[in-house]
Write a protein that holds these residues in place. Structure first.
Motif, PDB file in Angstrom:
ATOM      1  N   VAL A  91       0.837  -1.205   0.000  1.00 22.28           N
ATOM      2  CA  VAL A  91       0.000   0.000   0.000  1.00 22.28           C
ATOM      3  C   VAL A  91       0.871   1.254   0.000  1.00 22.28           C
ATOM      4  O   VAL A  91       0.676   2.160  -0.801  1.00 22.28           O
ATOM      5  CB  VAL A  91      -0.978  -0.013   1.199  1.00 22.28           C
ATOM      6  CG1 VAL A  91      -1.569   1.360   1.447  1.00 22.28           C
ATOM      7  CG2 VAL A  91      -2.085  -1.042   0.962  1.00 22.28           C
ATOM      8  N   PHE A  92       1.832   1.309   0.904  1.00 20.68           N
ATOM      9  CA  PHE A  92       2.646   2.526   1.038  1.00 20.68           C
ATOM     10  C   PHE A  92       3.601   2.745  -0.127  1.00 20.68           C
ATOM     11  O   PHE A  92       3.850   3.876  -0.515  1.00 20.68           O
ATOM     12  CB  PHE A  92       3.418   2.518   2.359  1.00 20.68           C
ATOM     13  CG  PHE A  92       2.597   2.941   3.524  1.00 20.68           C
ATOM     14  CD1 PHE A  92       2.486   4.277   3.866  1.00 20.68           C
ATOM     15  CD2 PHE A  92       1.911   2.014   4.288  1.00 20.68           C
ATOM     16  CE1 PHE A  92       1.713   4.689   4.940  1.00 20.68           C
ATOM     17  CE2 PHE A  92       1.143   2.405   5.368  1.00 20.68           C
ATOM     18  CZ  PHE A  92       1.044   3.748   5.696  1.00 20.68           C
ATOM     19  N   MET A  93       4.146   1.677  -0.680  1.00 16.40           N
ATOM     20  CA  MET A  93       5.196   1.828  -1.681  1.00 16.40           C
ATOM     21  C   MET A  93       4.701   1.666  -3.126  1.00 16.40           C
ATOM     22  O   MET A  93       5.379   2.137  -4.033  1.00 16.40           O
ATOM     23  CB  MET A  93       6.324   0.822  -1.416  1.00 16.40           C
ATOM     24  CG  MET A  93       6.954   0.972  -0.042  1.00 16.40           C
ATOM     25  SD  MET A  93       7.610   2.607   0.319  1.00 16.40           S
ATOM     26  CE  MET A  93       9.255   2.439  -0.307  1.00 16.40           C
ATOM     27  N   LYS A  94       3.555   1.021  -3.353  1.00 14.61           N
ATOM     28  CA  LYS A  94       3.138   0.758  -4.734  1.00 14.61           C
ATOM     29  C   LYS A  94       1.704   1.185  -5.040  1.00 14.61           C
ATOM     30  O   LYS A  94       1.458   1.922  -5.975  1.00 14.61           O
ATOM     31  CB  LYS A  94       3.293  -0.741  -5.051  1.00 14.61           C
ATOM     32  CG  LYS A  94       4.732  -1.199  -5.072  1.00 14.61           C
ATOM     33  CD  LYS A  94       4.833  -2.671  -5.383  1.00 14.61           C
ATOM     34  CE  LYS A  94       6.302  -3.096  -5.315  1.00 14.61           C
ATOM     35  NZ  LYS A  94       6.469  -4.517  -5.380  1.00 14.61           N
ATOM     36  N   GLU A  95       0.753   0.672  -4.280  1.00  8.56           N
ATOM     37  CA  GLU A  95      -0.668   0.886  -4.607  1.00  8.56           C
ATOM     38  C   GLU A  95      -1.131   2.313  -4.371  1.00  8.56           C
ATOM     39  O   GLU A  95      -2.010   2.797  -5.057  1.00  8.56           O
ATOM     40  CB  GLU A  95      -1.552  -0.072  -3.800  1.00  8.56           C
ATOM     41  CG  GLU A  95      -1.384  -1.515  -4.172  1.00  8.56           C
ATOM     42  CD  GLU A  95      -2.241  -2.434  -3.326  1.00  8.56           C
ATOM     43  OE1 GLU A  95      -3.203  -1.962  -2.670  1.00  8.56           O
ATOM     44  OE2 GLU A  95      -1.945  -3.635  -3.301  1.00  8.56           O
ATOM     45  N   MET A 102      -6.136   1.590   2.748  1.00 15.86           N
ATOM     46  CA  MET A 102      -5.970   1.670   4.205  1.00 15.86           C
ATOM     47  C   MET A 102      -6.873   0.642   4.893  1.00 15.86           C
ATOM     48  O   MET A 102      -6.477   0.030   5.884  1.00 15.86           O
ATOM     49  CB  MET A 102      -6.297   3.080   4.724  1.00 15.86           C
ATOM     50  CG  MET A 102      -5.301   4.144   4.292  1.00 15.86           C
ATOM     51  SD  MET A 102      -3.676   3.949   5.012  1.00 15.86           S
ATOM     52  CE  MET A 102      -3.962   4.492   6.677  1.00 15.86           C
ATOM     53  N   ARG A 103      -8.074   0.442   4.363  1.00 14.09           N
ATOM     54  CA  ARG A 103      -8.999  -0.549   4.927  1.00 14.09           C
ATOM     55  C   ARG A 103      -8.356  -1.944   4.866  1.00 14.09           C
ATOM     56  O   ARG A 103      -8.470  -2.723   5.805  1.00 14.09           O
ATOM     57  CB  ARG A 103     -10.327  -0.526   4.173  1.00 14.09           C
ATOM     58  CG  ARG A 103     -11.419  -1.349   4.828  1.00 14.09           C
ATOM     59  CD  ARG A 103     -12.744  -1.270   4.076  1.00 14.09           C
ATOM     60  NE  ARG A 103     -13.142   0.045   3.661  1.00 14.09           N
ATOM     61  CZ  ARG A 103     -13.740   0.954   4.435  1.00 14.09           C
ATOM     62  NH1 ARG A 103     -14.008   0.669   5.697  1.00 14.09           N
ATOM     63  NH2 ARG A 103     -14.078   2.138   3.963  1.00 14.09           N
ATOM     64  N   LYS A 104      -7.659  -2.263   3.768  1.00 16.16           N
ATOM     65  CA  LYS A 104      -6.983  -3.558   3.638  1.00 16.16           C
ATOM     66  C   LYS A 104      -5.970  -3.750   4.772  1.00 16.16           C
ATOM     67  O   LYS A 104      -5.897  -4.826   5.362  1.00 16.16           O
ATOM     68  CB  LYS A 104      -6.224  -3.639   2.302  1.00 16.16           C
ATOM     69  CG  LYS A 104      -7.046  -3.990   1.120  1.00 16.16           C
ATOM     70  CD  LYS A 104      -6.108  -4.364  -0.029  1.00 16.16           C
ATOM     71  CE  LYS A 104      -6.167  -3.355  -1.123  1.00 16.16           C
ATOM     72  NZ  LYS A 104      -5.328  -3.709  -2.277  1.00 16.16           N
TER      73      LYS A 104
END
Length: 143
Positions: A91-95, A102-104
């Motif tokens: 999440v932080f580096m790609k998506e 954030m929910r994931k």
């Protein structure tokens, strides 16, 4: 409660490596400036690693130590196998940081996912988008 340098709403120097020695050193300066002689310290994840290091450096300062999933207890490779850590890095580096990504991450961190409200996600999202990738790239936590 201090906002760790490089995180949250604190300053985020880009020309630094965010190793544990640097971060705990800044925490010590903060506590000394306030005149704190004894404190109950609570740390989660990376904050847990910082709390452990502070307790090791300054055992008389730390009256109580509360740790929640602290970093630094295992080799980094062990953490990188965890689904929650893999999801957080993705999440932080790609998506990218959105309410849904954030929910994931939060669904993997809480026992009761119903506690993950849109308001909570939006509050955390607003802080997370401020996080420079330099901090995550240079974060070093010895075990």
């Amino acid at each position: 409660m201090p906002d760790t340098i490089g995180y949250g709403y604190s300053s985020k120097p880009e020309d630094r490596e965010y190793d544990l020695d640097f971060l705990v050193g800044k925490l010590e300066v903060f506590l000394d400036a306030l005149g704190v002689a004894s404190a109950a310290v609570v740390g989660n994840s990376h904050g847990g690693a910082m709390s452990l290091e502070l307790a090791l450096r300054r055992p008389k300062l730390v009256s109580k130590l509360v740790l929640m999933a602290p970093g630094g207890l295992e080799e980094r490779a062990a953490y990188e196998k965890m689904e929650g850590i893999q999801t957080m890095w993705r999440v932080f580096m790609k998506e990218g940081i959105t309410l849904e990504t954030m929910r994931k991450v939060f669904r993997l961190q809480l026992f009761d996912p119903s506690l993950v409200t849109d308001g909570l996600l939006e509050e955390r999202r607003q802080i997370a988008v401020l996080q420079p990738k330099q901090v995550l790239r240079t974060m070093k936590v010895p075990h």
